[in-house]
Design an enzyme around this catalytic site. Structure first.
Site, PDB file in Angstrom:
ATOM      1  N   ASN A 394       0.825  -1.208   0.000  1.00 16.49           N
ATOM      2  CA  ASN A 394       0.000   0.000   0.000  1.00 16.49           C
ATOM      3  C   ASN A 394       0.857   1.254   0.000  1.00 16.49           C
ATOM      4  O   ASN A 394       0.951   1.958  -1.006  1.00 16.49           O
ATOM      5  CB  ASN A 394      -0.938  -0.001   1.214  1.00 16.49           C
ATOM      6  CG  ASN A 394      -2.044   1.028   1.108  1.00 16.49           C
ATOM      7  OD1 ASN A 394      -1.845   2.127   0.615  1.00 16.49           O
ATOM      8  ND2 ASN A 394      -3.232   0.679   1.569  1.00 16.49           N
ATOM      9  N   ASP A 395       1.507   1.533   1.108  1.00 17.00           N
ATOM     10  CA  ASP A 395       2.257   2.785   1.247  1.00 17.00           C
ATOM     11  C   ASP A 395       3.408   2.906   0.254  1.00 17.00           C
ATOM     12  O   ASP A 395       3.718   4.008  -0.202  1.00 17.00           O
ATOM     13  CB  ASP A 395       2.801   2.911   2.671  1.00 17.00           C
ATOM     14  CG  ASP A 395       1.681   2.963   3.703  1.00 17.00           C
ATOM     15  OD1 ASP A 395       0.621   3.541   3.383  1.00 17.00           O
ATOM     16  OD2 ASP A 395       1.865   2.433   4.806  1.00 17.00           O
ATOM     17  N   VAL A 396       4.051   1.793  -0.098  1.00 13.43           N
ATOM     18  CA  VAL A 396       5.235   1.861  -0.959  1.00 13.43           C
ATOM     19  C   VAL A 396       4.888   2.143  -2.416  1.00 13.43           C
ATOM     20  O   VAL A 396       5.781   2.346  -3.240  1.00 13.43           O
ATOM     21  CB  VAL A 396       6.062   0.564  -0.864  1.00 13.43           C
ATOM     22  CG1 VAL A 396       6.576   0.364   0.555  1.00 13.43           C
ATOM     23  CG2 VAL A 396       5.277  -0.653  -1.331  1.00 13.43           C
TER      24      VAL A 396
END
Length: 471
Positions: A394-396
């Site tokens: 998600n964040d990456v």
């Protein structure tokens, strides 16, 4: 004299094996042989320790049998437990196992310092100062790693934060330093055992306080930091004990851990102080951020698109590890490759829950090393790639890190999956990542969600591409 010569030589041989093993661990191709080589180094150290028991003083001989029995008991219990855990640990539990094992190293260094401080042999203020410093760092590594283990293992769901926490933590650290100084001053002015005992207590407490407010998203950096702490503590206690193997191994591990910590923080575009003292990384969910409609597709349709694509880049995340779907993923990849699709894997430096987590995950499934690319080496390829497949990340891959200055992940380098012609995201639901912010990639026109557990979704994808025939 002969025994002293053999023991000294064994320490140097062990140190050399540690250095060579650590160097080999820097590459996935030689990592296994590096671990085995370092293991041989440990055997040399243990053998030298038992051999040195025959060189004890007359005063220590009455305690020799008890010391040998305790050493053998510790060796048997440690090897049995570590061997069992190493063989049975699930890949999703690997980060917390690394954290707790690293904590044991810090605790061992602290115990060595404790033995030295309990000794009646006269020592210099410099000797005592180094002993106390090693004890402080080892205690912080021990309790800090235990808290990191609890967070990674899901036993602590949220960071613990309260008003005035930084001042409180600074006070605990300052008290530990004062008590450490009093312990050193006993060289000239005996003050009893209370300062020493309170010093260890406050040092252990600070390790807890330091780690409690740090969120789950920062655990890869924290693990690296405590690894560096353990190495430094071991190196200092090696100096205290005049043991070259401990000194060299500790310095190598400490410097390697420090470098890795800096690289991990850099990969998140954040300073180490920001990691340790900010509120980033809270694992609580948030509905803030871009909103819209997520478009979903059946796994078979996504698999068919990839089967007829010319190039696919796969981005693995922690969700892949949770689903234990790495074997099924590689089965899917092998079918695509056999049908002429160019498939690559893109690894973000902080993907997963520890440094190199995704590399280990893919290696376990047998993915060839030449298919795996670091972020800097592959990011420019997304713009010309037909399909990017995101699995449990998600964040990456969140483009908000590039555009929204108010975002807690702003400035963090990401994998440019959003630039691919088509993006498929395998995800169990619509929730946010560890940073607690929504990902605008999921609402882009070129992005389609494939909802479901990664293991089940990939199984359907394998069935779909098999039904199409081909190579």
């Amino acid at each position: 004299m002969f025994i002293e010569y053999i023991v000294g030589l064994s320490g140097l041989i062990a140190a050399g094996l540690f250095i060579y093993g650590l160097k080999a661990m820097s590459s996935p191709v030689t990592a296994v042989s590096g671990i085995v080589t370092a293991g041989y180094g440990m055997i040399f150290v243990i053998a030298a320790t038992f051999l040195n028991l025959f060189n004890v003083t007359e005063a220590a001989k009455p305690h020799l049998l008890v010391n040998v029995a305790l050493a053998v008991l510790a060796l048997v219990l440690g090897c049995a437990w570590a061997g069992w855990r190493g063989r049975t640990v699930q890949m999703t539990a690997m980060p917390q196992m690394v954290a707790i094992f690293n904590g044991m190293g810090g605790g061992s260094a602290a115990c060595l310092a404790g033995v030295e401080l309990l000794s009646d042999d006269p020592t210099s203020p410099l000797h005592l100062s180094i002993t106390v410093l090693g004890a402080l760092i080892g205690c912080i590594s021990l309790t800090g790693s235990i808290i990191a283990w609890a967070k990674l293992d899901g036993r602590m769901k949220k960071p613990v934060r309260f008003g005035g926490q930084r001042i409180f933590n600074a006070g605990v650290f300052l008290i530990a330093l004062v008590l450490g100084a009093l312990t050193v001053m006993q060289y000239a002015t005996p003050m009893g055992e209370l300062p020493r005992d309170m010093f260890f207590l406050m040092a252990l407490l600070f390790g807890v306080c330091m780690t409690l407010p740090i969120g789950g998203a920062d655990m890869p950096v924290v693990i690296s930091l405590y690894n560096a702490f353990t190495g430094l503590a071991v190196g200092l206690e090696g100096y205290v004990m005049n043991n070259p193997a401990l000194m060299i191994a500790g310095m190598v591990v400490g410097s390697a851990g420090t470098l890795l910590t800096v690289l991990m923080a850099k990969a998140m575009n954040r300073s180490l102080t920001n990691v340790l003292f900010s509120n980033f990384g809270d694992s609580t969910s948030s509905t803030k951020g871009p909103q819209g409609e997520m478009h979903s597709v059946d796994p078979a349709d996504a698999a068919t698109t990839m089967r007829y694509a010319s190039s696919v880049i796969i981005i693995p995340g922690y969700g892949l590890a949770v689903a234990q779907a790495q074997q099924k993923l590689y089965e899917f990849v092998k079918i695509l490759v056999a049908d002429g699709v160019d498939v690559k894997f893109a690894i973000h430096p902080v993907a997963g829950r520890m440094p190199g987590h995704m590399n280990v995950l893919l290696a376990e499934a047998g993915v060839p090393y030449d298919m795996i690319y670091d972020m800097d080496d592959i990011n420019d390829s997304f713009a010309t790639t037909d399909v990017a497949l995101v699995i449990g990340a998600n964040d990456v891959v969140n483009p908000e890190a590039l555009t929204d200055k108010s975002s807690p992940i702003y400035g963090m380098p990401i994998l440019n999956a959003y630039k691919a012609h088509q993006v498929f995201v395998i995800k169990r639901g619509t929730g946010v990542g560890y940073s607690g912010v929504q990902n605008p990639l999921f609402f882009q026109k070129n992005c389609t969600m494939v909802f479901g557990d990664a293991q089940a979704v990939l199984s359907k994808m394998v069935e779909a591409v098999k039904s199409l025939g081909g190579s």
